[in-house]
Design an enzyme around this catalytic site. Structure first.
Site, PDB file in Angstrom:
ATOM      1  N   TRP A   1       0.848  -1.221  -0.172  1.00 53.54           N
ATOM      2  CA  TRP A   1       0.215   0.014   0.341  1.00 53.54           C
ATOM      3  C   TRP A   1       1.136   1.334  -0.342  1.00 53.54           C
ATOM      4  O   TRP A   1       1.760   1.541   1.131  1.00 53.54           O
ATOM      5  CB  TRP A   1      -0.737  -0.038   0.639  1.00 53.54           C
ATOM      6  CG  TRP A   1      -1.655   1.147   1.221  1.00 53.54           C
ATOM      7  CD1 TRP A   1      -1.128   2.331   1.927  1.00 53.54           C
ATOM      8  CD2 TRP A   1      -2.800   1.587   0.917  1.00 53.54           C
ATOM      9  NE1 TRP A   1      -2.468   3.695   1.632  1.00 53.54           N
ATOM     10  CE2 TRP A   1      -2.713   2.917   0.995  1.00 53.54           C
ATOM     11  CE3 TRP A   1      -4.006   0.871   0.016  1.00 53.54           C
ATOM     12  CZ2 TRP A   1      -4.537   3.417   0.649  1.00 53.54           C
ATOM     13  CZ3 TRP A   1      -5.034   1.250  -0.384  1.00 53.54           C
ATOM     14  CH2 TRP A   1      -5.377   2.827  -0.447  1.00 53.54           C
TER      15      TRP A   1
ATOM     16  N   GLU B   1       7.129  -2.065   1.648  1.00 52.03           N
ATOM     17  CA  GLU B   1       7.591  -1.696   2.801  1.00 52.03           C
ATOM     18  C   GLU B   1       7.907  -1.904   3.310  1.00 52.03           C
ATOM     19  O   GLU B   1       8.242  -3.146   3.799  1.00 52.03           O
ATOM     20  CB  GLU B   1       5.881  -1.623   3.483  1.00 52.03           C
ATOM     21  CG  GLU B   1       5.125  -0.627   2.881  1.00 52.03           C
ATOM     22  CD  GLU B   1       3.374  -1.161   2.749  1.00 52.03           C
ATOM     23  OE1 GLU B   1       2.600  -0.381   3.639  1.00 52.03           O
ATOM     24  OE2 GLU B   1       3.279  -2.121   2.210  1.00 52.03           O
TER      25      GLU B   1
ATOM     26  N   ASP C   1       9.894   2.688   2.107  1.00 51.92           N
ATOM     27  CA  ASP C   1       8.273   3.457   1.954  1.00 51.92           C
ATOM     28  C   ASP C   1       7.913   3.075   3.694  1.00 51.92           C
ATOM     29  O   ASP C   1       7.135   1.789   3.962  1.00 51.92           O
ATOM     30  CB  ASP C   1       7.063   2.857   1.301  1.00 51.92           C
ATOM     31  CG  ASP C   1       5.512   3.730   1.522  1.00 51.92           C
ATOM     32  OD1 ASP C   1       6.047   4.655   2.471  1.00 51.92           O
ATOM     33  OD2 ASP C   1       4.207   2.980   1.338  1.00 51.92           O
TER      34      ASP C   1
ATOM     35  N   ARG D   1      -4.882  -5.149  12.511  1.00 47.19           N
ATOM     36  CA  ARG D   1      -3.781  -4.504  12.953  1.00 47.19           C
ATOM     37  C   ARG D   1      -3.620  -3.683  14.056  1.00 47.19           C
ATOM     38  O   ARG D   1      -4.365  -2.733  14.111  1.00 47.19           O
ATOM     39  CB  ARG D   1      -3.631  -3.855  11.592  1.00 47.19           C
ATOM     40  CG  ARG D   1      -2.055  -3.567  11.082  1.00 47.19           C
ATOM     41  CD  ARG D   1      -1.990  -2.252   9.561  1.00 47.19           C
ATOM     42  NE  ARG D   1      -2.714  -1.755   9.802  1.00 47.19           N
ATOM     43  CZ  ARG D   1      -3.032  -0.818   8.366  1.00 47.19           C
ATOM     44  NH1 ARG D   1      -1.901  -0.756   8.018  1.00 47.19           N
ATOM     45  NH2 ARG D   1      -4.698  -0.141   8.326  1.00 47.19           N
TER      46      ARG D   1
END
Length: 440
Positions: free
Chosen positions: A135, A208, A241, A404
């Site tokens: 993402w 990420e 990221d 999460r």
């Protein structure tokens, strides 16, 4: 409760996806948000994963006041002193050696767009390799390299994007003797597929360090090191990221520090602004000079704004002065242990994973088959909110049902105990209801 404002929200606001609550919200402080019914709710998502030092920390309030005394906004070509100070602080105190040139914008998507533009301009290529479950944003370039969100219905994406299977120790795409071997096999396959399809205009690999929206997946260190080598061999820039992993959340200054791998470009956002819009793209002097000579531009209305820089400096000072990087390790270890206790009591918790205070809890129908239990995840998340705990759950059909969990780094052990008790009760009640509905 203001019924007129609730109706106004339904009538005048565009629905934009994700979780939406019927309540309106009126205040936030520390680990708690308050809604229009007067309820206080534990926020174990840190807002949109941003309020690392807690909502409305006094240092942030003071920083906003300072900016109001000096300037909130300037013409983009006028560099405020505080922006220079923030750039210096990042380079000297937070970034891996070599990353010392910063561009400050508003959002994570913007910082990733800037990184992709830098990579393409520097290399002369346009091909970008990303990983499944990623993402990076919803703007043009970033949505093309994001694979954890809906991609259908928005037209033709930016060309030149390739995807490789993400390393997932709990749900490996390629079975192997070890988690490390499986991850490296995924990387090898992804690189082979990229090499077969590439037109020879490679620009960047973007990842990420912890694949958060894809289910809080932590790659092995050897995977990240092999990724660094693969980028070098292909003349590609490696972009990390670090919207969620920088500035202490994972118990390290950055994901780069966790894996001992330095990217060519690092993007930061959520955890730098502490709840205000601030993002950065940080690279080496060599790359910055290269793209500058080639005409790099990234003008926005709010590039190098003083307000964001004041707040960013305040956030970094609090993290350093309150030793929150170290605290994320210790308190994160406490939270993980409490979640693992729950796992012992509930067969539906298949896996607990993550780093520091960025944790994932995966729900399954049974531990042997590891089938995702999306119905339980949705039901329990709603119950948790009703009981006073807000959590984020990933529930895309093709992926696992994963909570999460990322409270502010200032969360107390008492708040953790309260949250785990709510989670335990919500799981028990949800399982009982599901069992009853199958009987009747």
């Amino acid at each position: 409760m203001n019924t007129a404002l609730r109706n106004a929200a339904k009538t005048y606001l565009t629905r934009y996806g994700g979780d939406a609550f019927p309540n309106l919200f009126v205040a936030a402080k520390g680990t708690v948000v308050s809604d229009d019914t007067g309820r206080d709710i534990l926020d174990f998502t840190s807002g949109q994963m941003c309020a690392t030092i807690g909502h409305n920390h006094p240092a942030i309030v003071e920083a906003v006041h300072r900016a109001g005394e000096k300037a909130f906004h300037l013409f983009s070509g006028m560099i405020p002193e505080v922006v220079a100070e923030l750039g210096q602080t990042l380079a000297l105190d937070w970034m891996p050696s070599g990353l010392s040139k910063s561009l400050f914008v508003s959002t994570g998507a913007e910082s990733n767009e800037a990184a992709l533009r830098m990579a393409k301009l520097h290399t002369g290529g346009y091909e970008v390799l990303a990983v499944g479950g990623s993402w990076h944003g919803v703007t043009g370039g970033t949505s093309a390299v994001s694979f954890a969100s809906d991609r259908k219905g928005y037209g033709v994406p930016v060309p030149g994007v390739f995807v490789m299977p993400e390393p997932n120790a709990y749900r490996p795409y390629i079975q192997a003797a070890t988690e490390e071997a499986s991850a490296l096999a995924c990387l090898e396959l992804g690189l082979k597929m990229f090499d077969m399809q590439s037109s020879g205009r490679a620009a960047a690999i973007i990842i990420e360090p912890i694949i958060s929206a894809g289910g809080v997946l932590v790659p092995p260190r050897t995977y990240m090191q092999a990724l660094r080598k693969a980028a070098d061999e292909r003349g590609m820039l490696l972009i990390f990221d670090e919207a969620q992993t920088a500035f202490g959340r994972i118990g390290h200054k950055t994901g780069a520090a966790l894996f001992d791998v330095t990217p060519d470009i690092m993007t930061v956002s959520k955890t730098l602004g502490g709840g205000l819009p601030l993002a950065g793209t940080i690279t080496t002097p060599e790359i910055e000079d290269s793209v500058h000579r080639k005409g790099f531009n990234f003008y926005t209305s709010h590039v190098s704004d003083p307000l964001g820089a004041e707040v960013g400096l305040a956030v970094l000072r609090v993290i350093a002065e309150e030793h929150l990087v170290e605290r994320a390790r210790t308190v994160g270890g406490y939270l993980r242990a409490r979640l693992e206790e729950l796992q012992q009591r509930h067969e539906t918790i298949g896996d607990v994973r993550g780093q520091g205070l960025l944790l994932g809890v995966e729900l399954v129908r049974d531990r042997e088959q590891r089938l995702p239990h999306h119905e339980l995840g949705g039901r329990t998340t709603r119950k948790c909110f009703e009981m006073g705990l807000s959590m984020n759950i990933r529930r895309r059909p093709e992926r696992g049902s994963v909570w999460r969990i990322a409270p502010p780094l200032t969360v107390s052990t008492d708040e953790i105990d309260r949250a785990v008790a709510i989670l335990d009760q919500a799981l028990r009640e949800s399982l009982d209801e599901l069992a009853a509905s199958r009987v009747f």
